[in-house]
Design a protein around this motif. Structure first.
Motif, PDB file in Angstrom:
ATOM      1  N   ASP A   1      -1.963  97.234  32.985  1.00  0.00           N
ATOM      2  CA  ASP A   1      -2.951  97.536  31.658  1.00  0.00           C
ATOM      3  C   ASP A   1      -3.519  99.177  32.110  1.00  0.00           C
ATOM      4  O   ASP A   1      -4.422  99.070  31.265  1.00  0.00           O
ATOM      5  CB  ASP A   1      -4.362  95.884  31.351  1.00  0.00           C
ATOM      6  CG  ASP A   1      -3.979  95.015  30.887  1.00  0.00           C
ATOM      7  OD1 ASP A   1      -2.298  95.546  30.439  1.00  0.00           O
ATOM      8  OD2 ASP A   1      -4.148  94.024  30.735  1.00  0.00           O
TER       9      ASP A   1
ATOM     10  N   ARG B   1       5.685 100.507  26.137  1.00  0.00           N
ATOM     11  CA  ARG B   1       4.658  99.166  26.399  1.00  0.00           C
ATOM     12  C   ARG B   1       5.379  97.991  25.318  1.00  0.00           C
ATOM     13  O   ARG B   1       5.578  97.188  25.743  1.00  0.00           O
ATOM     14  CB  ARG B   1       3.215  99.068  25.827  1.00  0.00           C
ATOM     15  CG  ARG B   1       2.352  99.421  27.296  1.00  0.00           C
ATOM     16  CD  ARG B   1       0.955  99.554  26.877  1.00  0.00           C
ATOM     17  NE  ARG B   1      -0.166 100.485  27.599  1.00  0.00           N
ATOM     18  CZ  ARG B   1      -0.055 100.226  28.557  1.00  0.00           C
ATOM     19  NH1 ARG B   1      -0.338  98.497  28.913  1.00  0.00           N
ATOM     20  NH2 ARG B   1      -1.045 100.634  29.222  1.00  0.00           N
ATOM     21  N   ALA B   2       5.432  98.250  24.128  1.00  0.00           N
ATOM     22  CA  ALA B   2       6.652  97.703  23.385  1.00  0.00           C
ATOM     23  C   ALA B   2       7.888  97.163  24.108  1.00  0.00           C
ATOM     24  O   ALA B   2       7.846  95.698  23.427  1.00  0.00           O
ATOM     25  CB  ALA B   2       6.578  98.500  22.091  1.00  0.00           C
ATOM     26  N   GLU B   3       8.298  97.927  24.374  1.00  0.00           N
ATOM     27  CA  GLU B   3      10.260  97.604  25.009  1.00  0.00           C
ATOM     28  C   GLU B   3       9.789  96.806  26.421  1.00  0.00           C
ATOM     29  O   GLU B   3      10.313  96.019  26.461  1.00  0.00           O
ATOM     30  CB  GLU B   3      10.936  99.127  24.824  1.00  0.00           C
ATOM     31  CG  GLU B   3      12.034  98.572  25.421  1.00  0.00           C
ATOM     32  CD  GLU B   3      12.639  98.081  24.480  1.00  0.00           C
ATOM     33  OE1 GLU B   3      14.169  98.026  24.705  1.00  0.00           O
ATOM     34  OE2 GLU B   3      12.424  98.374  23.393  1.00  0.00           O
ATOM     35  N   TYR B   4       8.755  97.330  27.160  1.00  0.00           N
ATOM     36  CA  TYR B   4       8.245  96.459  28.308  1.00  0.00           C
ATOM     37  C   TYR B   4       7.600  95.838  28.501  1.00  0.00           C
ATOM     38  O   TYR B   4       6.125  96.749  29.094  1.00  0.00           O
ATOM     39  CB  TYR B   4       9.057  96.769  29.397  1.00  0.00           C
ATOM     40  CG  TYR B   4       9.882  98.073  29.330  1.00  0.00           C
ATOM     41  CD1 TYR B   4      10.835  97.789  30.411  1.00  0.00           C
ATOM     42  CD2 TYR B   4      10.163  99.377  28.917  1.00  0.00           C
ATOM     43  CE1 TYR B   4      12.545  97.724  30.317  1.00  0.00           C
ATOM     44  CE2 TYR B   4      11.527  99.753  28.769  1.00  0.00           C
ATOM     45  CZ  TYR B   4      12.712  99.430  29.680  1.00  0.00           C
ATOM     46  OH  TYR B   4      13.542  99.921  29.934  1.00  0.00           O
ATOM     47  N   PRO B   5       6.873  94.934  27.791  1.00  0.00           N
ATOM     48  CA  PRO B   5       5.990  93.915  27.581  1.00  0.00           C
ATOM     49  C   PRO B   5       4.812  93.656  28.695  1.00  0.00           C
ATOM     50  O   PRO B   5       3.589  93.613  28.805  1.00  0.00           O
ATOM     51  CB  PRO B   5       6.204  93.280  25.820  1.00  0.00           C
ATOM     52  CG  PRO B   5       6.484  93.266  26.353  1.00  0.00           C
ATOM     53  CD  PRO B   5       7.883  94.656  26.998  1.00  0.00           C
ATOM     54  N   SER B   6       5.534  93.085  29.698  1.00  0.00           N
ATOM     55  CA  SER B   6       5.261  92.401  31.086  1.00  0.00           C
ATOM     56  C   SER B   6       5.212  92.943  31.862  1.00  0.00           C
ATOM     57  O   SER B   6       4.883  92.696  33.261  1.00  0.00           O
ATOM     58  CB  SER B   6       5.917  90.948  31.094  1.00  0.00           C
ATOM     59  OG  SER B   6       7.150  91.103  31.422  1.00  0.00           O
TER      60      SER B   6
ATOM     61  N   ASP C   1       2.521 103.533  24.441  1.00  0.00           N
ATOM     62  CA  ASP C   1       2.330 102.522  22.989  1.00  0.00           C
ATOM     63  C   ASP C   1       4.305 102.044  23.311  1.00  0.00           C
ATOM     64  O   ASP C   1       4.609 100.652  23.042  1.00  0.00           O
ATOM     65  CB  ASP C   1       2.586 102.974  22.074  1.00  0.00           C
ATOM     66  CG  ASP C   1       1.079 102.910  22.147  1.00  0.00           C
ATOM     67  OD1 ASP C   1       0.078 102.142  23.198  1.00  0.00           O
ATOM     68  OD2 ASP C   1       0.515 103.621  20.281  1.00  0.00           O
ATOM     69  N   GLU C   2       5.689 103.219  22.901  1.00  0.00           N
ATOM     70  CA  GLU C   2       6.577 102.002  22.581  1.00  0.00           C
ATOM     71  C   GLU C   2       7.140 101.908  24.219  1.00  0.00           C
ATOM     72  O   GLU C   2       7.411 100.867  23.921  1.00  0.00           O
ATOM     73  CB  GLU C   2       7.581 103.817  22.362  1.00  0.00           C
ATOM     74  CG  GLU C   2       7.326 104.390  20.859  1.00  0.00           C
ATOM     75  CD  GLU C   2       8.296 105.128  20.634  1.00  0.00           C
ATOM     76  OE1 GLU C   2       9.030 104.921  21.462  1.00  0.00           O
ATOM     77  OE2 GLU C   2       7.941 106.069  19.950  1.00  0.00           O
TER      78      GLU C   2
ATOM     79  N   HIS D   1       1.809 108.009  22.158  1.00  0.00           N
ATOM     80  CA  HIS D   1       2.913 107.236  21.351  1.00  0.00           C
ATOM     81  C   HIS D   1       3.807 106.940  22.314  1.00  0.00           C
ATOM     82  O   HIS D   1       4.594 106.232  22.267  1.00  0.00           O
ATOM     83  CB  HIS D   1       3.488 108.317  20.686  1.00  0.00           C
ATOM     84  CG  HIS D   1       2.286 108.500  19.308  1.00  0.00           C
ATOM     85  ND1 HIS D   1       2.177 107.202  18.429  1.00  0.00           N
ATOM     86  CD2 HIS D   1       1.394 108.834  18.790  1.00  0.00           C
ATOM     87  CE1 HIS D   1       1.646 107.714  17.204  1.00  0.00           C
ATOM     88  NE2 HIS D   1       0.718 108.435  17.782  1.00  0.00           N
TER      89      HIS D   1
END
Length: 299
Positions: free
Chosen positions: A211, A202-207, A199-200, A196
């Protein structure tokens, strides 16, 4: 007679409580050590005993000698009625109206941010306000909050560091007890927390996060390396897995490795502004000491 004695004792406590509210209407903490506070309270209670001794003696004596008379049953209800009246109308109806200002702690944590002393563990028994303190730190530091109005009238609002640190940081805050409940078992808790958090992030810093990154602390390191962002990490009930899964060596090792990756050695100091843990068990008496020996423990 026993009930009357209990009633008088209740009046003494009520008088003490009302006096405390009148003297300290905002529940300001007295600037004394715990022992001094206890001594002052005991002294005050003894003074109450002395003051109430004579009227209590007269009342109980009258009650005994007049117990068989009809008039006693007409007025004996008065003391209980007075007690109910005072307790209902002079004492606050619920404790939410009483607030103890603990925001001076924020001035201390402000001083240690980004230093070697920025790793703090608060070890105390249950019901000592650990969780509400953790929530206070989150509300003060988090970029996701606008809490100036909440704090500016409290003690921290008078400190020079107040505005400098108010709502300026990325805060990661989670409760291990709640995570274990949601994960359904102690065996799944560490992977649940890691998944979790990842996931959070990655959502805040997607780039930014590659991977193939598999851990939350690995993601935090990547974020810091890419854009310089750092985090405040607040973990409530950090020792739940140590207590609840004490016989499960696999869970213990997995959790200790997670804590070591999050807080130990040189790399975490690059991406952590402040770490604040709350729990019941003391760090220095646990096998997690090697993973958390950089924490300063307060009990």
């Amino acid at each position: 007679i026993f009930m009357s004695a209990c009633l008088l004792g209740s009046f003494a406590y009520l008088f003490y409580y009302i006096t405390d509210i009148l003297l300290y209407p905002h529940s300001t903490v007295l600037p004394y050590s715990h022992l001094t506070v206890l001594m002052i309270e005991q002294l005050f209670e003894w003074i109450l005993v002395v003051l109430l001794a004579y009227p209590a003696k007269r009342y109980l004596g009258w009650l005994v000698t007049s117990f068989h008379e009809e008039k006693i049953w007409k007025i004996i209800w008065i003391p209980p009625a007075l007690f109910v009246f005072f307790s209902q109308y002079l004492v606050p109806e619920n404790s939410d109206k009483i607030y103890v200002d603990k925001t001076n702690l924020l001035d201390i944590t402000n001083d240690v941010i980004d230093t070697d002393d920025a790793f703090i563990c608060n070890s105390r028994p249950r019901r000592f306000g650990k969780s509400i303190t953790a929530n206070m730190l989150s509300a003060y530091y988090s970029k996701g909050c606008d809490s100036a109005a909440m704090f500016e009238k409290l003690d921290i609002g008078k400190k020079p560091s107040f505005r400098k640190h108010l709502n300026k940081y990325n805060v990661i805050h989670f409760d291990v007890q709640w995570c274990m409940m949601d994960a359904k078992s102690a065996e799944q808790t560490v992977s649940y927390i890691n998944r979790h958090l990842l996931d959070e992030l990655r959502a805040e810093y997607p780039s930014i996060i590659p991977d193939n990154t598999e851990t939350a602390y690995g993601a935090m390191s990547c974020i810091n390396a890419a854009c310089g962002d750092k985090f405040i990490v607040i973990i409530d009930e950090w020792d739940v897995l140590i207590r609840e899964a004490s016989s499960n060596l696999k869970v213990q090792d997995e959790y200790i490795n997670f804590l070591r990756g999050m807080f130990k050695v040189t790399e975490p100091t690059k991406y952590i502004h402040l770490a604040y843990l709350t729990g019941i068990l003391p760090i220095k008496k646990l096998k997690t000491q090697s993973a958390l020996n950089n924490f300063e423990e307060y009990t």
